[in-house]
Scaffold this active site. Structure first.
Site, short mmCIF file in Angstrom:
data_model
loop_
_atom_site.label_atom_id
_atom_site.label_comp_id
_atom_site.label_asym_id
_atom_site.label_seq_id
_atom_site.Cartn_x
_atom_site.Cartn_y
_atom_site.Cartn_z
NE ARG A 178 -10.33 3.29 5.18
CZ ARG A 178 -10.81 4.16 4.30
NH1 ARG A 178 -11.76 3.79 3.45
NH2 ARG A 178 -10.34 5.39 4.23
CG ASN A 236 -10.63 1.51 0.88
OD1 ASN A 236 -9.52 1.71 0.41
ND2 ASN A 236 -11.63 2.35 0.70
CG ASP A 251 -4.74 5.33 -1.28
OD1 ASP A 251 -5.41 5.69 -2.27
OD2 ASP A 251 -5.17 4.56 -0.41
CG ASP A 256 -11.61 3.18 -2.58
OD1 ASP A 256 -10.78 2.27 -2.79
OD2 ASP A 256 -11.34 4.24 -1.99
CD1 TRP A 298 -2.80 1.65 0.64
CD2 TRP A 298 -1.34 2.44 2.14
NE1 TRP A 298 -3.19 2.93 0.97
CE2 TRP A 298 -2.31 3.43 1.88
CE3 TRP A 298 -0.31 2.70 3.04
CZ2 TRP A 298 -2.28 4.68 2.51
CZ3 TRP A 298 -0.27 3.94 3.66
CH2 TRP A 298 -1.26 4.92 3.40
CB CYS A 317 -9.94 3.85 -6.25
SG CYS A 317 -8.98 4.29 -4.79
CG ASP A 326 -12.58 10.39 -2.39
OD1 ASP A 326 -12.77 9.51 -1.55
OD2 ASP A 326 -11.83 10.24 -3.38
CG ASP A 327 -15.31 7.86 2.32
OD1 ASP A 327 -16.53 7.91 2.54
OD2 ASP A 327 -14.56 7.01 2.83
CE LYS A 337 -10.65 7.59 -5.26
NZ LYS A 337 -9.94 8.64 -4.50
#
Length: 731
Positions: free
Chosen positions: A424, A464, A532, A462, A177, A510, A344-345, A460
Site C-alpha cells: 500500500r 493492510n 471498508d 488494522d 475487498w 480490521c 483513525d489513521d 482499532k
C-alpha cells in the site's frame, strides 16, 4: 496410571461406553467414533444425540472410507488428512489407536484418541472438545516425532468428516475487498471443491474458512439438516471436499500446506488449529445460532458484554486529523447519544508525519503539529463530552519511509537475496512476527499506549497488506517453509500477551475491512470491521453472509455519508440507519456535514438502539428472506432467550412500478404469547396500520405483517428506498 485412567473412562459414561465406541456429546449433538486398540479409528455417526438403544444398534457405515484421520502411503490413490516423509525417506504412514483419555473442565469435556505409527516413533493425538451448554464439537491434532532425524510433514489437516452422498449442497462465503462475505451456494458434485486462502496475513477477503453442508437439497434458512464447520485459524487454510466413486463426500480442513512443509526434529510437535463442527435440523439459521452462542460464550473476547455506540473519524476526515476537529466530532457524537469516539489513521509520526498511506507505520509517536496537546488533550476532550476514546493502529506493518524501517530493515518479511515487494502506498512492508523481537515491538505498541494513557477504551487494529514475497530474515534457511505458520504463531503469542494484561480493552480486528472475520483471530478481539464498504445496500448482502457464522455483537456496522464513499450510491439516511442497527451500531461520517434534521434522526435511532441492543447483540438470529433470492426484499429478526422481545428488520432491495414483494413470515417467537408491535426510526406522517396492536406469535409466524412498499412522507421526501424496524414485546 492405566488403572486410574480406566476408572475415569468408565465413570464418564455415556461419554465413553462399550470400550470401543467413543461418544462425544455437546448440548444436543453427538459424534460417535469406533476406537479399537491396534486399528485405525473409524467414524460412526454425527448428528442429534442418540437415545435409548440407538448407540448399541448403530455400526460403522459402509460404502465408503470411515477413517477419522486417513493417512498417506498404504492407499495412495485416495485423499488423506496426513502425509509425511520419515527421517529415513519413507513416505508411508500407518496410524493405529493405542488408547483414549477423557478429561472434564467446567462445562467442557476433552476426549483424546491416541495414535501411533505401527513402525516409527511418530505419535498423533486427536483431540475432541465438547460443550455442555452449546452445540459445538471441536477437533484438532497434535503430531509429535521421536524419530532420530528430521521428519517433514507435507499434509496435516485438523480433521475430516465423511458426509453421506445424496442431494448435498455447500454454502460458503466469497468476495473481495469492499465486497466481503458474499454467499455462494452449490451442489456437491463428483470431483473436488476447494476453498483456500494464501494471503499470509488476512484470510477472509476472498474465501472464508467456514462452510455449511445442507444434507437434503439446497439449504433453507429455518428447516432442513445442516452440518456447519469452521476452521479456527487466522492464516493460510484449505477446505477440501472430495467426491469420488464411493457413497460419501469427504471433507478435510486445515492449514494450507502449499509452500509450508513442516519440519520436526526429535521431540518436537505440531498442534493444528481447531476445526469446529455443529449440526442443526433447523436449517442455516439454526446452525448459525449454534455458531453465535458458541462464539459469544467461548471464542469472542468479552463476548457477552454489550458494545458501545461509536463514531469513527475515518470517512469523516480521513488523514486530516487535528485537535479541534477531533474535539468537534466528540461533541457531535455525544450530542447524538453516542458513547465512544475513535480517532483513525493519520495521528502519528514525528520525523515522517503520517499525511497519507505511504509513510510512518511503526513510528507510533503523536504528530504534535496535528495534535499539539497530544493524546492527553484528546482524552481530556472526551471526558469533557462524556464519551470514551479509542485509537487506530497498524502494528504489524511498517513503511520504507519510517524511522522504524531505518533502524530495523532486518525486521521485515523479505525473500532472501531479493528486493522487498512493496504494498500500500508503494512503501508498505509486513513485519516478521516469527521474530521474537518483532513480537516484543508489536506488544509494546499497545502496551506503551495503554501504560501512558490507561483511559483509552478501544483500539482499532488494522492490517493492510498480505505477505507478497516468501521469506524470513529470522528463520534459518532450512526452515523458510515455516514462514506462514511462524507468522501466525508469533501473532498469537503477541495477542495472548496483550489480552493477559488488558482483558477488558475493546479491540477491533480490521484488516483492509473484513480480512480477519475468522474464529482463529477473534478470541483476542471483541469485534471485526465487516468491510471498508459502508454502502447500506451492499452491507445488506455482506452482513447477511457474514451472519452465517458470526454474531451481530461482533459485526461493526456504521452509518455513513450519502453519496457513499465507495459506491457513490445515494441512499437516504433512514435506510442507512436501519441497516446499521442490525449489527453493532456505529457512525462513519462527518457530523458537521449533516443537517439538524439528520442529526435528530440519528439521535433518536441511537436512543432506540440502546433499547434493543441486548436483543440484537445477544439474541437468537432468524434469517427470513434472503436478498440473494432476488425477491426485492431482505428480512431477518432477533429474538431474546425468553422469547419475550424481538426486533424485526425489513429492507427493500430494489424498486419497480407494480412490483410484488413476498409477505415475510416471522420466526422464533412463542406461538402462545401476544406481541405488541412498535415501529422504530419512524419517518412516515402516519403510523403503520398495525402500530401499537398485538398479535399472537402463531399469527406472526404463519401470516406475518403486510409491510408497505413505500414510506408515506411529504412528496419532496419520497425516494425509491424503504425499510422498517419493528420492535415486538410480549404482553
Amino acid at each position: 496410571m492405566r488403572k486410574k485412567l480406566l476408572i475415569v473412562l468408565l465413570s464418564l459414561a455415556p461419554f465413553v461406553s462399550m470400550a470401543e465406541n467413543v461418544v462425544i456429546q455437546s448440548k444436543n449433538i453427538a459424534l460417535v467414533l469406533n476406537v479399537e486398540k491396534g486399528k485405525s479409528p473409524e467414524f460412526m455417526y454425527f448428528g442429534n444425540k442418540l437415545v435409548g438403544n440407538e448407540l448399541k444398534n448403530i455400526s460403522v457405515p459402509t460404502g465408503g472410507r470411515m477413517d477419522i484421520y486417513p493417512v498417506y502411503g498404504m492407499n495412495a490413490p485416495v485423499e488423506t488428512a496426513f502425509a509425511m516423509t520419515h527421517a529415513d525417506g519413507n513416505m508411508s504412514t500407518v496410524l493405529v489407536a493405542t488408547g483414549c483419555d477423557v478429561m472434564q473442565k467446567g462445562k467442557t469435556t476433552e476426549t483424546v484418541v491416541h495414535l501411533k505409527d505401527a513402525v516409527y516413533p511418530l505419535y498423533v493425538d486427536l483431540h475432541y472438545r465438547s460443550y455442555a451448554d452449546v452445540d459445538m464439537i471441536e477437533t484438532w491434532a497434535t503430531i509429535r516425532s521421536e524419530e532420530k532425524g528430521k521428519v517433514t510433514l507435507t499434509q496435516f489437516s485438523s480433521g475430516c468428516m465423511p458426509i453421506r452422498r445424496g442431494d448435498v449442497w455447500a454454502t460458503h462465503l466469497h468476495g473481495s475487498w469492499a465486497n466481503e462475505g458474499r454467499v455462494v451456494e452449490e451442489p456437491l458434485n463428483p470431483g473436488q471443491l476447494i476453498i483456500k486462502n494464501k494471503d499470509g496475513v488476512r484470510n477472509s477477503h476472498t474465501d472464508h474458512s467456514e462452510i455449511m453442508f445442507s444434507l437434503d437439497g439446497k439449504a433453507k434458512e429455518n428447516s432442513g439438516d445442516v452440518i456447519g464447520a469452521a476452521l479456527c485459524y487466522g492464516g493460510n487454510y484449505r477446505l477440501k471436499v472430495e467426491t469420488d466413486d464411493t457413497e460419501y463426500h469427504y471433507f478435510f480442513a486445515g492449514i494450507n500446506e502449499d509452500n509450508s512443509a513442516c519440519h520436526l526434529k526429535k521431540g518436537q510437535s505440531l498442534e493444528t488449529p481447531v476445526l469446529a463442527f455443529t449440526y442443526s435440523r433447523d436449517g442455516l439459521s439454526g446452525a448459525s445460532r449454534n455458531f453465535h452462542r458458541w462464539g459469544r460464550n467461548y471464542m469472542l473476547a468479552n463476548g457477552n458484554t454489550e458494545r458501545r455506540i461509536l463514531l469513527n473519524s475515518w470517512e469523516g476526515v480521513y488523514f486530516d486529523i487535528n485537535q479541534q476537529g477531533m474535539d468537534e466530532m466528540m461533541r457531535d457524537i455525544a450530542d447524538m447519544g453516542g458513547e465512544l469516539f475513535v480517532m483513525d489513521d493519520g495521528w502519528f509520526g514525528e520525523k515522517y508525519p503520517r499525511k497519507s498511506d505511504d509513510s510512518s507505520l511503526g513510528d507510533w509517536a503523536v504528530d504534535k503539529q496535528k495534535l499539539p496537546e497530544g493524546i492527553e488533550g484528546l482524552l481530556h476532550d472526551a471526558k469533557k463530552h462524556g464519551v470514551k476514546f479509542g485509537i487506530w493502529i497498524e502494528p504489524e506493518m511498517t513503511n520504507t519511509v519510517s524511522e522504524l524501517y531505518e533502524k530495523h530493515p532486518d525486521w521485515i518479511v523479505k525473500a532472501p537475496k531479493r528486493a522487498a515487494v512493496l504494498g500500500r502506498g508503494g512503501t508498505q512492508l509486513v513485519l516478521d512476527l516469527a521474530n521474537p523481537k518483532v513480537q516484543d515491538f508489536v506488544f509494546g505498541v499497545v502496551d506503551d499506549l495503554m501504560t501512558k494513557y490507561p483511559e483509552i477504551a478501544y483500539i482499532k487494529w488494522d492490517a493492510n497488506m498480505p505477505i507478497m514475497n516468501h521469506g524470513s530474515q529470522y528463520l534459518p534457511m532450512g526452515e523458510q517453509s515455516h514462514l506462514y505458520m511462524a507468522y501466525h504463531e508469533g501473532l498469537k503469542k503477541t495477542l495472548e500477551r496483550i489480552r493477559a494484561k488488558y482483558p477488558l480493552l475493546t479491540i477491533q480486528a480490521c484488516a483492509s475491512g473484513g480480512g480477519r472475520a475468522n474464529w482463529g483471530i477473534l478470541p483476542w478481539f471483541d469485534e471485526f470491521w465487516v468491510s471498508d464498504d459502508t454502502d447500506a445496500l451492499q452491507r445488506v448482502y455482506m452482513q447477511w453472509g457474514t451472519s452465517l457464522f458470526f454474531p451481530a455483537i461482533a459485526m461493526a456496522s456504521h452509518i455513513s455519508a450519502s453519496p457513499n464513499h465507495q459506491t457513490h450510491r445515494l441512499v437516504p439516511l433512514k435506510y442507512r440507519v436501519d441497516v446499521a442497527m442490525s449489527g453493532r451500531l456505529g457512525m462513519e461520517i462527518q457530523p458537521k456535514n449533516m443537517t439538524e434534521e439528520e442529526k435528530a434522526l440519528c439521535k433518536n435511532a441511537i436512543a432506540e438502539y440502546k433499547q434493543i441492543r441486548p436483543i440484537v447483540q445477544m439474541g437468537d438470529l432468524y434469517r427470513l428472506q434472503s436478498p440473494y433470492e432476488n425477491k426485492g426484499v431482505a428480512s431477518l429478526m432477533y429474538v431474546d432467550d425468553a422469547r419475550q422481545k424481538a426486533v424485526f428488520y425489513w429492507w427493500k432491495t430494489e424498486t419497480f412500478v407494480n412490483q410484488h414483494l413476498p409477505r415475510v413470515k416471522m420466526a422464533g417467537l412463542d406461538a402462545d404469547k401476544m406481541y405488541k408491535v412498535h415501529e422504530l426510526n419512524r419517518i412516515d406522517n402516519q403510523p403503520l396500520a398495525f402500530e401499537g396492536k398485538s398479535f399472537s406469535g402463531a399469527y406472526l409466524m404463519s401470516q406475518g405483517l403486510e409491510i408497505p412498499y413505500t414510506h408515506h412522507v411529504d412528496y419532496h421526501k419520497n425516494t425509491a428506498w424503504a425499510s422498517r424496524i419493528l420492535y415486538l414485546e410480549a404482553q
